[in-house]
Design a protein around this motif. Structure first.
Motif, PDB file in Angstrom:
ATOM      1  N   ASN B 278       0.823  -1.216   0.000  1.00  0.00           N
ATOM      2  CA  ASN B 278       0.000   0.000   0.000  1.00  0.00           C
ATOM      3  C   ASN B 278       0.855   1.263   0.000  1.00  0.00           C
ATOM      4  O   ASN B 278       0.403   2.330  -0.409  1.00  0.00           O
ATOM      5  CB  ASN B 278      -0.927   0.028   1.219  1.00  0.00           C
ATOM      6  CG  ASN B 278      -1.989  -1.055   1.154  1.00  0.00           C
ATOM      7  OD1 ASN B 278      -2.173  -1.675   0.120  1.00  0.00           O
ATOM      8  ND2 ASN B 278      -2.674  -1.282   2.259  1.00  0.00           N
ATOM      9  N   VAL B 280       3.286   1.824  -1.840  1.00  0.00           N
ATOM     10  CA  VAL B 280       3.622   2.195  -3.222  1.00  0.00           C
ATOM     11  C   VAL B 280       2.502   3.049  -3.810  1.00  0.00           C
ATOM     12  O   VAL B 280       2.712   4.198  -4.205  1.00  0.00           O
ATOM     13  CB  VAL B 280       3.884   0.944  -4.082  1.00  0.00           C
ATOM     14  CG1 VAL B 280       4.193   1.350  -5.519  1.00  0.00           C
ATOM     15  CG2 VAL B 280       5.026   0.115  -3.502  1.00  0.00           C
ATOM     16  N   GLY B 281       1.290   2.481  -3.833  1.00  0.00           N
ATOM     17  CA  GLY B 281       0.176   3.188  -4.473  1.00  0.00           C
ATOM     18  C   GLY B 281      -0.132   4.521  -3.817  1.00  0.00           C
ATOM     19  O   GLY B 281      -0.529   5.472  -4.488  1.00  0.00           O
ATOM     20  N   LYS B 282       0.045   4.604  -2.500  1.00  0.00           N
ATOM     21  CA  LYS B 282      -0.253   5.852  -1.800  1.00  0.00           C
ATOM     22  C   LYS B 282       0.998   6.705  -1.581  1.00  0.00           C
ATOM     23  O   LYS B 282       0.921   7.749  -0.932  1.00  0.00           O
ATOM     24  CB  LYS B 282      -0.919   5.552  -0.443  1.00  0.00           C
ATOM     25  CG  LYS B 282      -2.338   5.009  -0.582  1.00  0.00           C
ATOM     26  CD  LYS B 282      -3.304   6.077  -1.102  1.00  0.00           C
ATOM     27  CE  LYS B 282      -4.718   5.523  -1.157  1.00  0.00           C
ATOM     28  NZ  LYS B 282      -5.685   6.518  -1.632  1.00  0.00           N
TER      29      LYS B 282
END
Lengths: 350, 350
Positions: B278, B280-282
């Motif tokens: 998570n 990475v995406g955030k």
């Protein structure tokens, strides 16, 4: 070129929360598409796709689960989009003419499409000695990710000890070479002896190890990093990330690029990292990144990287699969350790 | 004061790799110590200890295991050291005179000691209305840790959503109030309904929850953070950190101050965090810190914090245990959820 073409395209048929996506999740269909000049909106281009970039991050965009909070998700029935090299067929933007080759930042995974010219990242000069596939590799998504990971977030000094996982992959091969240009000692992990040989001989890594053979990662890192790790570009997550946290130096930096070992599992089944406490004592910074937040740096990156390629300082390997039909198989090859370098799909001969 | 005193002191008898340390690991002994003026080296002070700071980080310095790589370790037979408030008995440094109260950065856990004056962090003015125990709390190790976590690394904007675990603990109570001063919405987790009441009524938290009652942390965070978490000051690690990573906003920052839930376990038995993907995406930044790297900011911190205390903007609770004999018990109380606020040991009445 008639006004109406038959165009094959890959679309999301059903979300894939875990495992490797199959033809139940991603499907190919053929549509009729009008390319009539009058049907093209202003500041749009009709294009034909030559090459499609095949990148692991796409896995995170088709889960439809809680990860949907963490990556933008494709919608059911939506055509996938990805970096691509396309040729302009018809133009309603005075900056482009028929025959131009361009890099499309949101290229549909389709043979033909109508695209807003604002999605075009750059024109490609086919006479500059750089192969078209490099625009999707070292000069595309994985090269840019490697550059952000090393140049922006990792920021190693000359002599720093740099570790790169998935070292022969599309990001890893570029990252290792960028770290070498900075004068670092660079070690990579990869999935076969042949790939270890490749990263050392072709990409200039100082050392490498085969994680399928040296399965005690902790022992391997102990051997290859007697002085500890200053920068770890994480492409895999899980057990390797955990092992690294037992070998970090003070103020080590861990840019998180993606976690290929974890993508196909729902999060509760992923490998937990148990030693984050080491980040306190060693004052480690771990930071995830997405390319979308760094577009303002793309020009700096492309200028650097083009020069490195032309000077022979950055080399690359790619696997070119032929035909848009091969997209799903190409995508799934990212999750096996058989592939080397950048995977692209050649939709049309050029 | 005679030239030779009997002085009780706590020393490391044996490393404690896991579990709560006992009298097998930390032992009390009495030594004879000469405080004769001639026996004090230049630029040293003879001091008597008034108050000892009792801080969780000490747990990491007596493991003797691999964690030894990650925190400096006390050596067997070595007297423990920690922040303390001491009174100068005899001085061989012209900057200090008998009777001065000073904050000692490396105070021995002993009744009397000879200390280099370079270890003295500051003089204490007993007439300024600040209680002596606050110099070890809001103005000491936990206050400084809270300030670095919020002001330096977390850096929340007005209106940001800030989450603090161990919210009624010595770090948490200060961190929450610092975030409120910045105009944030601040939520804390703590171990009892009484402590939830305390952090809201006494320390100004907007909301709080009892993690022993709301044991589904994910559901709790969903309820208290409908708009997600911008800054999480992690004092506990483990399952709470994992739950937070399912609720982070883009570019969330997670300063890692310590992990009280994990200290007493060897690393392989700790709770793994499974959803680092998570980050990475955030694009989350997680960063461990140690106070030693921020000493150059201590003056800025102390100036801010003294003003906040005097203006009534930062309040605190402390638990004062009497007698150096109570040090081990006081230390172990940090790992039960019964204590509130800063724990100190009063070695001598003042």
């Amino acid at each position: 070129m008639g006004d109406v073409v038959e165009s094959k395209e890959w679309y999301l048929a059903a979300y894939c929360p875990k495992g490797v996506p199959t033809s139940d999740h991603l499907k190919l269909r053929t549509i009729s598409l009008s390319l009539a000049f009058d049907s093209i909106p202003d500041n749009h281009l009709a294009v034909e796709t030559l090459l499609l970039s095949v990148d692991p991050y796409l896995r995170g965009t088709i889960t439809g689960t809680i990860e949907g909070l963490y990556m933008p998700q494709f919608q059911p029935n939506q055509v996938l989009s990805i970096f691509s090299v396309v040729r302009v067929i018809r133009s309603k933007d005075s900056k482009y003419i028929e025959g131009d080759l361009v890099l499309n930042g949101f290229g549909l995974v389709a043979e033909y499409s109508i695209v807003p010219s604002s999605h075009i990242i750059r024109k490609i000069d086919p006479s500059n000695g750089i192969s078209l596939s490099d625009y999707l590799g070292s000069l595309g998504v994985p090269g840019f990710a490697a550059w952000i990971g090393i140049e922006v977030l990792g920021d190693p000094k000359a002599g720093s000890n740099v570790f790169i996982s998935a070292a022969s992959g599309a990001v890893g091969m570029n990252a290792g070479q960028l770290a070498k240009i900075r004068g670092c000692r660079v070690i990579g992990s990869t999935g076969s002896d042949d790939k270890v040989k490749l990263i050392k001989e072709e990409f200039g890594y100082d050392e490498g190890f085969n994680y399928n053979k040296e399965t005690n990662y902790d022992a391997a890192l102990n051997k290859y990093f007697p002085d500890g790790i200053d920068v770890y570009l994480d492409n895999v997550g899980g057990k390797m990330l955990e092992a690294v946290l037992n070998h970090v130096n003070k103020n080590a930096r861990i840019p998180l690029c993606g976690m290929i070992s974890q993508y196909n599992k729902v999060w509760t089944e992923r490998e937990g990292v148990r030693n984050l406490l080491n980040m306190v004592g060693k004052e480690v910074r771990m930071e995830g990144f997405m390319l979308g937040s760094y577009w303002h740096r793309f020009g700096d990156f492309a200028k650097d990287m083009e020069r490195y390629i032309q000077e022979g300082k950055v080399k690359s390997k790619s696997k070119i699969n032929i035909g848009i039909e091969s997209f799903l198989e190409s995508f799934n090859s990212l999750f096996s350790s058989s592939k080397i370098g950048k995977v692209v799909v050649q939709v049309k001969a050029y």
